[in-house]
Design a protein around this motif. Sequence first.
Motif, PDB file in Angstrom:
ATOM      1  N   LEU A 106      13.968 -47.141  25.862  1.00  0.00           N
ATOM      2  CA  LEU A 106      14.273 -47.556  27.150  1.00  0.00           C
ATOM      3  C   LEU A 106      13.308 -46.866  28.185  1.00  0.00           C
ATOM      4  O   LEU A 106      13.313 -45.742  28.475  1.00  0.00           O
ATOM      5  N   ALA A 107      12.564 -47.745  28.667  1.00  0.00           N
ATOM      6  CA  ALA A 107      11.712 -47.515  29.722  1.00  0.00           C
ATOM      7  C   ALA A 107      12.319 -47.272  31.082  1.00  0.00           C
ATOM      8  O   ALA A 107      13.015 -48.133  31.361  1.00  0.00           O
ATOM      9  N   ALA A 108      11.798 -46.520  31.836  1.00  0.00           N
ATOM     10  CA  ALA A 108      12.572 -46.227  33.049  1.00  0.00           C
ATOM     11  C   ALA A 108      11.292 -45.659  34.041  1.00  0.00           C
ATOM     12  O   ALA A 108      10.573 -45.041  33.823  1.00  0.00           O
ATOM     13  N   ILE A 109      11.613 -46.387  35.190  1.00  0.00           N
ATOM     14  CA  ILE A 109      10.647 -46.039  36.372  1.00  0.00           C
ATOM     15  C   ILE A 109      11.818 -45.533  37.405  1.00  0.00           C
ATOM     16  O   ILE A 109      12.594 -46.422  37.956  1.00  0.00           O
ATOM     17  N   ARG A 110      11.548 -44.348  37.782  1.00  0.00           N
ATOM     18  CA  ARG A 110      12.527 -43.788  38.807  1.00  0.00           C
ATOM     19  C   ARG A 110      11.872 -43.708  40.183  1.00  0.00           C
ATOM     20  O   ARG A 110      10.870 -43.438  40.267  1.00  0.00           O
ATOM     21  N   PHE A 111      12.985 -44.041  41.199  1.00  0.00           N
ATOM     22  CA  PHE A 111      12.517 -44.395  42.681  1.00  0.00           C
ATOM     23  C   PHE A 111      13.295 -42.949  43.324  1.00  0.00           C
ATOM     24  O   PHE A 111      14.455 -42.654  43.140  1.00  0.00           O
ATOM     25  N   TYR A 112      12.670 -42.255  44.232  1.00  0.00           N
ATOM     26  CA  TYR A 112      13.144 -40.945  44.646  1.00  0.00           C
ATOM     27  C   TYR A 112      13.544 -41.418  46.026  1.00  0.00           C
ATOM     28  O   TYR A 112      12.774 -42.041  46.822  1.00  0.00           O
ATOM     29  N   PRO A 113      14.514 -40.613  46.714  1.00  0.00           N
ATOM     30  CA  PRO A 113      15.065 -40.627  47.988  1.00  0.00           C
ATOM     31  C   PRO A 113      13.703 -40.455  49.040  1.00  0.00           C
ATOM     32  O   PRO A 113      13.938 -41.074  50.117  1.00  0.00           O
ATOM     33  N   ALA A 114      12.686 -39.662  48.669  1.00  0.00           N
ATOM     34  CA  ALA A 114      11.980 -39.376  49.653  1.00  0.00           C
ATOM     35  C   ALA A 114      10.891 -40.441  49.752  1.00  0.00           C
ATOM     36  O   ALA A 114       9.832 -40.503  50.563  1.00  0.00           O
ATOM     37  N   GLY A 115      10.900 -41.521  48.775  1.00  0.00           N
ATOM     38  CA  GLY A 115      10.013 -42.912  48.922  1.00  0.00           C
ATOM     39  C   GLY A 115       9.073 -42.925  47.858  1.00  0.00           C
ATOM     40  O   GLY A 115       8.612 -43.987  47.656  1.00  0.00           O
ATOM     41  N   GLU A 141       9.435 -38.754  30.629  1.00  0.00           N
ATOM     42  CA  GLU A 141      10.394 -37.808  30.775  1.00  0.00           C
ATOM     43  C   GLU A 141      11.636 -38.154  31.508  1.00  0.00           C
ATOM     44  O   GLU A 141      12.707 -37.569  31.705  1.00  0.00           O
ATOM     45  N   VAL A 142      11.408 -39.524  32.200  1.00  0.00           N
ATOM     46  CA  VAL A 142      12.568 -39.843  33.184  1.00  0.00           C
ATOM     47  C   VAL A 142      13.362 -40.896  32.151  1.00  0.00           C
ATOM     48  O   VAL A 142      14.442 -41.326  32.775  1.00  0.00           O
ATOM     49  N   SER A 143      13.046 -41.191  31.086  1.00  0.00           N
ATOM     50  CA  SER A 143      13.599 -42.305  30.136  1.00  0.00           C
ATOM     51  C   SER A 143      15.067 -41.537  29.675  1.00  0.00           C
ATOM     52  O   SER A 143      14.851 -40.606  28.846  1.00  0.00           O
ATOM     53  N   PRO A 144      16.052 -42.296  29.539  1.00  0.00           N
ATOM     54  CA  PRO A 144      17.274 -41.630  29.236  1.00  0.00           C
ATOM     55  C   PRO A 144      17.489 -41.755  27.854  1.00  0.00           C
ATOM     56  O   PRO A 144      18.339 -40.754  27.134  1.00  0.00           O
ATOM     57  N   LYS A 145      16.770 -42.719  27.003  1.00  0.00           N
ATOM     58  CA  LYS A 145      16.665 -42.637  25.543  1.00  0.00           C
ATOM     59  C   LYS A 145      15.439 -43.345  25.009  1.00  0.00           C
ATOM     60  O   LYS A 145      14.905 -44.034  25.736  1.00  0.00           O
ATOM     61  N   PRO A 146      15.308 -43.230  23.688  1.00  0.00           N
ATOM     62  CA  PRO A 146      14.115 -43.659  22.911  1.00  0.00           C
ATOM     63  C   PRO A 146      14.171 -45.231  23.200  1.00  0.00           C
ATOM     64  O   PRO A 146      15.503 -45.784  22.929  1.00  0.00           O
ATOM     65  N   SER A 189       8.440 -42.284  40.130  1.00  0.00           N
ATOM     66  CA  SER A 189       7.762 -41.862  38.653  1.00  0.00           C
ATOM     67  C   SER A 189       6.547 -42.721  38.356  1.00  0.00           C
ATOM     68  O   SER A 189       5.716 -42.222  37.577  1.00  0.00           O
ATOM     69  N   GLY A 190       6.531 -43.685  39.112  1.00  0.00           N
ATOM     70  CA  GLY A 190       5.045 -44.644  38.814  1.00  0.00           C
ATOM     71  C   GLY A 190       5.065 -45.548  37.298  1.00  0.00           C
ATOM     72  O   GLY A 190       6.146 -45.007  36.548  1.00  0.00           O
ATOM     73  N   GLY A 191       4.678 -46.599  37.381  1.00  0.00           N
ATOM     74  CA  GLY A 191       4.747 -47.250  36.068  1.00  0.00           C
ATOM     75  C   GLY A 191       3.925 -48.586  36.287  1.00  0.00           C
ATOM     76  O   GLY A 191       3.566 -48.923  37.402  1.00  0.00           O
ATOM     77  N   GLU A 192       3.985 -49.402  35.146  1.00  0.00           N
ATOM     78  CA  GLU A 192       3.354 -50.688  35.230  1.00  0.00           C
ATOM     79  C   GLU A 192       4.176 -51.657  34.195  1.00  0.00           C
ATOM     80  O   GLU A 192       4.474 -50.996  33.137  1.00  0.00           O
ATOM     81  N   ILE A 193       4.315 -52.656  34.837  1.00  0.00           N
ATOM     82  CA  ILE A 193       5.118 -53.793  33.859  1.00  0.00           C
ATOM     83  C   ILE A 193       4.168 -55.096  33.614  1.00  0.00           C
ATOM     84  O   ILE A 193       3.652 -55.654  34.619  1.00  0.00           O
ATOM     85  N   SER A 194       3.954 -55.302  32.458  1.00  0.00           N
ATOM     86  CA  SER A 194       3.245 -56.473  32.022  1.00  0.00           C
ATOM     87  C   SER A 194       4.172 -57.686  31.607  1.00  0.00           C
ATOM     88  O   SER A 194       4.998 -57.329  30.622  1.00  0.00           O
ATOM     89  N   VAL A 195       4.203 -58.715  32.120  1.00  0.00           N
ATOM     90  CA  VAL A 195       5.113 -59.822  31.555  1.00  0.00           C
ATOM     91  C   VAL A 195       4.212 -60.892  31.287  1.00  0.00           C
ATOM     92  O   VAL A 195       3.338 -61.698  32.012  1.00  0.00           O
ATOM     93  N   VAL A 196       4.103 -61.441  29.933  1.00  0.00           N
ATOM     94  CA  VAL A 196       2.980 -62.335  29.376  1.00  0.00           C
ATOM     95  C   VAL A 196       3.913 -63.496  28.732  1.00  0.00           C
ATOM     96  O   VAL A 196       4.762 -63.062  27.965  1.00  0.00           O
TER      97      VAL A 196
END
Length: 156
Positions: A114-123, A107-112, A126-133
């Motif tokens: 494109l993965a998005a992890i959103r950081f909020y001002p309160a600290g 729901e925070v992704s701007p378009k299909p 949106s959470g997420g995981e990134i794997s680099v292999v």
Amino acid sequence: MTRANTGGFTLLELVVVLVIAALLFALGGPSVRSLYDTMQYREAVRELVSAAKNGRRDAFAKGEPVDLLINTDNNRFALTENATGIADDQFAELPKSLDITVVYAQEVSPKPGLAAIRFYPAGGSSGGEISVVRPTGAGVHLTIDWLLGAVTQETL
């Protein structure tokens, strides 16, 4: 009249030196390439970790959400406050040889695509995981905590 010895190299000595140099170069080439690939992989992981930490800091400092966008098809990423209006030239490139996968809140992704992890001002985030292999199968797994937005890293 006799000629003085000029102290030069014979053709045989030059050929032997060239053969030894060629063998060293042939044996060293693959290890140099492996070293270069390792350096690119480590730099890519550092850039992603840095981007996530900077996103968390920027959201808090600016008082507005900041998105870490990752295009897994083209191995590119960007940090932005305006995810819907981001231009292609704002993305940083990652090595094409890496396999990057992202688990994110759609729901925070701007378009299909494109993965998005959103950081909020309160600290939080949106959470997420990134794997680099890497092509060898070795890699790293980054976790961005949804409650505090903290970034943790573990080897695969």
